[in-house]
Design a protein around this motif. Structure first.
Motif, mmCIF file in Angstrom:
data_model
loop_
_atom_site.group_PDB
_atom_site.id
_atom_site.type_symbol
_atom_site.label_atom_id
_atom_site.label_comp_id
_atom_site.label_asym_id
_atom_site.label_seq_id
_atom_site.Cartn_x
_atom_site.Cartn_y
_atom_site.Cartn_z
ATOM 1 N N GLN A 35 0.918 -1.187 0.091
ATOM 2 C CA GLN A 35 -0.067 -0.021 0.035
ATOM 3 C C GLN A 35 0.956 1.290 -0.096
ATOM 4 O O GLN A 35 1.773 1.220 0.736
ATOM 5 C CB GLN A 35 -1.015 -0.095 1.106
ATOM 6 N N LYS A 36 0.525 2.133 -0.659
ATOM 7 C CA LYS A 36 1.057 3.544 -0.953
ATOM 8 C C LYS A 36 0.402 4.688 -0.267
ATOM 9 O O LYS A 36 1.042 5.422 0.225
ATOM 10 C CB LYS A 36 1.324 3.879 -2.429
ATOM 11 N N ALA A 37 -0.927 4.599 -0.027
ATOM 12 C CA ALA A 37 -1.347 5.616 0.691
ATOM 13 C C ALA A 37 -2.866 5.060 0.998
ATOM 14 O O ALA A 37 -3.676 3.929 0.432
ATOM 15 C CB ALA A 37 -2.111 6.630 -0.309
ATOM 16 N N ILE A 38 -3.444 5.426 2.157
ATOM 17 C CA ILE A 38 -4.513 4.789 2.900
ATOM 18 C C ILE A 38 -5.559 6.116 3.347
ATOM 19 O O ILE A 38 -5.078 7.176 3.547
ATOM 20 C CB ILE A 38 -4.055 3.998 4.054
ATOM 21 N N GLY A 39 -6.727 5.845 2.847
ATOM 22 C CA GLY A 39 -7.676 6.808 3.134
ATOM 23 C C GLY A 39 -8.340 6.870 4.692
ATOM 24 O O GLY A 39 -8.741 5.763 5.095
ATOM 25 N N LEU A 40 -8.545 8.017 5.186
ATOM 26 C CA LEU A 40 -9.206 7.996 6.499
ATOM 27 C C LEU A 40 -10.624 8.203 6.077
ATOM 28 O O LEU A 40 -10.960 9.223 5.370
ATOM 29 C CB LEU A 40 -8.533 9.365 7.302
ATOM 30 N N ASN A 41 -11.259 7.496 7.021
ATOM 31 C CA ASN A 41 -12.835 7.876 6.690
ATOM 32 C C ASN A 41 -13.477 7.772 8.002
ATOM 33 O O ASN A 41 -13.276 7.188 9.072
ATOM 34 C CB ASN A 41 -13.491 6.776 5.880
ATOM 35 N N THR A 116 -4.393 10.494 -4.628
ATOM 36 C CA THR A 116 -5.700 10.823 -5.068
ATOM 37 C C THR A 116 -6.742 9.767 -4.923
ATOM 38 O O THR A 116 -7.734 10.019 -4.372
ATOM 39 C CB THR A 116 -5.694 11.204 -6.383
ATOM 40 N N ALA A 117 -6.236 8.557 -5.249
ATOM 41 C CA ALA A 117 -7.000 7.376 -5.243
ATOM 42 C C ALA A 117 -7.631 7.160 -3.815
ATOM 43 O O ALA A 117 -8.703 6.702 -3.428
ATOM 44 C CB ALA A 117 -6.475 6.049 -5.686
ATOM 45 N N ALA A 118 -6.484 7.275 -2.879
ATOM 46 C CA ALA A 118 -6.897 6.996 -1.353
ATOM 47 C C ALA A 118 -7.787 8.048 -0.919
ATOM 48 O O ALA A 118 -8.354 7.813 0.104
ATOM 49 C CB ALA A 118 -5.651 7.040 -0.513
ATOM 50 N N CYS A 119 -7.840 9.166 -1.584
ATOM 51 C CA CYS A 119 -9.082 10.470 -1.223
ATOM 52 C C CYS A 119 -10.177 9.858 -1.859
ATOM 53 O O CYS A 119 -11.269 10.495 -1.111
ATOM 54 C CB CYS A 119 -8.561 11.743 -1.811
ATOM 55 N N ILE A 120 -10.557 9.332 -2.952
ATOM 56 C CA ILE A 120 -11.565 9.302 -3.519
ATOM 57 C C ILE A 120 -12.446 7.952 -3.678
ATOM 58 O O ILE A 120 -13.557 8.152 -3.994
ATOM 59 C CB ILE A 120 -11.396 9.904 -5.004
ATOM 60 N N MET A 121 -11.629 6.871 -3.399
ATOM 61 C CA MET A 121 -12.255 5.675 -3.708
ATOM 62 C C MET A 121 -13.377 5.565 -2.855
ATOM 63 O O MET A 121 -14.614 5.214 -3.591
ATOM 64 C CB MET A 121 -11.428 4.595 -3.488
ATOM 65 N N LEU A 122 -13.652 5.742 -1.656
ATOM 66 C CA LEU A 122 -14.707 5.381 -0.922
ATOM 67 C C LEU A 122 -15.464 6.792 -0.633
ATOM 68 O O LEU A 122 -16.854 6.693 -0.950
ATOM 69 C CB LEU A 122 -14.164 5.346 0.609
ATOM 70 N N LYS A 123 -14.975 8.053 -0.709
ATOM 71 C CA LYS A 123 -15.826 9.199 -0.517
ATOM 72 C C LYS A 123 -16.323 9.521 -1.938
ATOM 73 O O LYS A 123 -17.297 9.834 -2.058
ATOM 74 C CB LYS A 123 -14.925 10.192 0.011
ATOM 75 N N GLY A 124 -15.557 9.352 -2.758
ATOM 76 C CA GLY A 124 -15.942 9.763 -4.347
ATOM 77 C C GLY A 124 -16.996 8.751 -4.805
ATOM 78 O O GLY A 124 -17.977 9.115 -5.428
ATOM 79 N N HIS A 295 -6.498 17.325 1.950
ATOM 80 C CA HIS A 295 -6.144 18.373 2.918
ATOM 81 C C HIS A 295 -5.325 18.265 4.073
ATOM 82 O O HIS A 295 -4.526 19.111 4.686
ATOM 83 C CB HIS A 295 -7.411 19.200 3.331
ATOM 84 N N GLN A 296 -5.082 16.984 4.345
ATOM 85 C CA GLN A 296 -4.268 16.533 5.552
ATOM 86 C C GLN A 296 -3.796 15.228 5.215
ATOM 87 O O GLN A 296 -4.225 14.292 4.665
ATOM 88 C CB GLN A 296 -4.885 16.481 6.718
ATOM 89 N N SER A 297 -2.486 14.860 5.633
ATOM 90 C CA SER A 297 -1.740 13.705 5.718
ATOM 91 C C SER A 297 -0.984 13.563 6.990
ATOM 92 O O SER A 297 -0.325 14.239 7.585
ATOM 93 C CB SER A 297 -0.998 13.358 4.333
ATOM 94 N N PHE A 298 -0.982 12.186 7.354
ATOM 95 C CA PHE A 298 -0.293 11.590 8.662
ATOM 96 C C PHE A 298 0.366 10.335 8.125
ATOM 97 O O PHE A 298 -0.317 9.599 7.461
ATOM 98 C CB PHE A 298 -1.758 11.358 9.715
ATOM 99 N N VAL A 320 -5.160 11.650 4.203
ATOM 100 C CA VAL A 320 -4.380 10.243 3.780
ATOM 101 C C VAL A 320 -3.473 9.864 4.816
ATOM 102 O O VAL A 320 -2.958 10.643 5.474
ATOM 103 C CB VAL A 320 -3.857 10.446 2.446
ATOM 104 N N LEU A 321 -3.658 8.633 5.161
ATOM 105 C CA LEU A 321 -2.486 7.909 6.033
ATOM 106 C C LEU A 321 -1.383 7.246 5.055
ATOM 107 O O LEU A 321 -1.693 6.585 4.048
ATOM 108 C CB LEU A 321 -3.060 7.108 6.849
ATOM 109 N N VAL A 322 -0.117 7.668 5.315
ATOM 110 C CA VAL A 322 0.954 7.043 4.651
ATOM 111 C C VAL A 322 1.808 6.117 5.477
ATOM 112 O O VAL A 322 2.126 6.175 6.590
ATOM 113 C CB VAL A 322 1.832 8.365 4.302
#
Ligand code: NDP
Length: 323
Positions: A35-41, A116-124, A295-298, A320-322
């Motif tokens: 995994q390269k990026a994980i979305g926070l939801n 971008t994908a980790a921002c949008i897959m679930l929310k988008g 807007h934020q990454s951790f 996004v969580l990295v």
């Protein structure tokens, strides 16, 4: 070994623990992703607190991520080693590497980065089904969107504007109001104290045909007051807590209203629906009509800090969580 954030019981952000975990191997129909990026939801908060249940402990929560396929099990034909992929849905995202059913993965177009994908897959994809299927919005309509400066909210504002729809956004601060306006909300209401009368004024008495309410307990009744007769109440989240049981006669008294409590899992259960939803999403992002809104990454190891910020209403847009 690999690294993951696991919970050993339900509770506050402090139950999120950064731990060594065995590197999993993909079984039949599965793929292993680096995994390269994980979305926070917000749904991650529900699983952490126990509002939604995990199947057992320790558990890796998280439902949105993007990365590279590094191994596949038997009978996997939809993706191959080296593919750039992303997903929304199956629990287990808060990890450096994870195994997932391959038929839940979509290949990423070159134009869509992992972040971008980790921002949008679930929310988008949520914005996609809410605006296109749960209620099919039409150009010229006016709709009400709660938490309009949040992750799903900013995507809803932009996508609705792209479809020619006027958005009345609801937010808690003036800063968030400015952000919602910049992202396509024509009208923004700060706070919900006089929401129904604000909507009445903005719509010259017509009220709205649909309310998208992700706040839940605190706003449910007020949202019903904002609907035109035969309007649709879409209660799709519980950021303030779950909505208490509803007496159906309330819907008739307020104008023969409709009520639905949708979930992305239902709307993307069929592979063809998942592909349609992701395809629509990638095309509005690639065209520039909708921005991902990172807007934020951790660092993933600081997932607890990310949860604290999200619950304290300090985040806007996507986080996004990295790993
Ligand atoms: P957000 O970024 O929207 O964060 C939640 C926002 O809710 C806050 O920023 C805050 O905005 C608002 N809020 C209102 N009351 C509270 C409260 N008491 N505590 C905390 N926040 C509050 O999160 P997401 O984009 O991740 O998710 C948005 C919503 O959509 C969530 O409820 C989530 O569960 C739901 N969802 C549902 C899906 C489905 O298919 N049903 C799929 C995806 C998400 P403000 O300060 O402006 O009020």
């Amino acid at each position: 070994m690999s690294k993951a954030v696991r919970i050993h019981g339900y509770g506050g952000p402090d139950v999120l623990r950064w731990e060594d975990v065995p590197l999993p191997e993909p079984g039949p129909g599965e793929a292993l992703i680096e995994q390269k990026a994980i979305g926070l939801n917000y749904i991650d908060v529900y699983f952490r607190t126990g509002l939604y249940k995990v199947s057992g402990f320790p558990a890796v929560i998280g439902q949105e991520g993007a990365g590279l396929v590094v191994a596949t099990g038997q009978d996997v034909h939809s993706v191959a080693v080296g593919d750039r992929v992303a997903y929304a849905g199956p629990l287990g995202a808060y990890a450096g590497s994870r195994v997932i059913q391959a038929d839940r993965l979509v290949r990423l177009p070159d134009a869509i980065s992992f972040e971008t994908a980790a921002c949008i897959m679930l929310k988008g994809m949520t914005a996609q089904y809410l605006l296109h299927t749960t209620y099919k919005v039409r150009a010229g309509q006016t709709i009400l969107v709660h938490a309009a400066a949040g992750g799903v909210g900013l995507l809803m504002c932009q996508w609705a504007r792209h479809l020619g729809v006027t958005v009345i956004g609801v937010v808690s601060t003036e800063e968030k109001a400015a952000l919602a306006r910049d992202n396509g909300a024509t009208h923004v209401v700060v706070g919900t104290q006089s929401l129904a009368s604000d909507v009445k004024r903005i719509t010259a008495g017509a009220m709205v045909p649909v309310v998208y309410d992700s706040v839940g307990r605190d706003t449910f009744k007020t949202s019903l007051e904002c609907l035109a007769p035969l309007g649709l109440m879409v209660t799709y989240g519980s950021a303030s807590g779950p909505v208490p049981p509803v007496d159906p006669s309330m819907l008739s008294a307020k104008g023969s209203l409709f009520l639905t409590r949708p979930s992305l899992a239902t709307y993307t259960a069929k592979r063809s629906d998942l592909e349609t939803s992701a395809g629509d999403l990638f095309s509005v992002i690639a065209s520039g009509a909708v921005q991902a809104g990172l807007h934020q990454s951790f660092p993933l190891r600081d997932a607890a800090a990310a949860h604290t910020a999200l619950e304290a209403r300090q985040t806007t847009g996507s986080t996004v969580l990295v790993p």
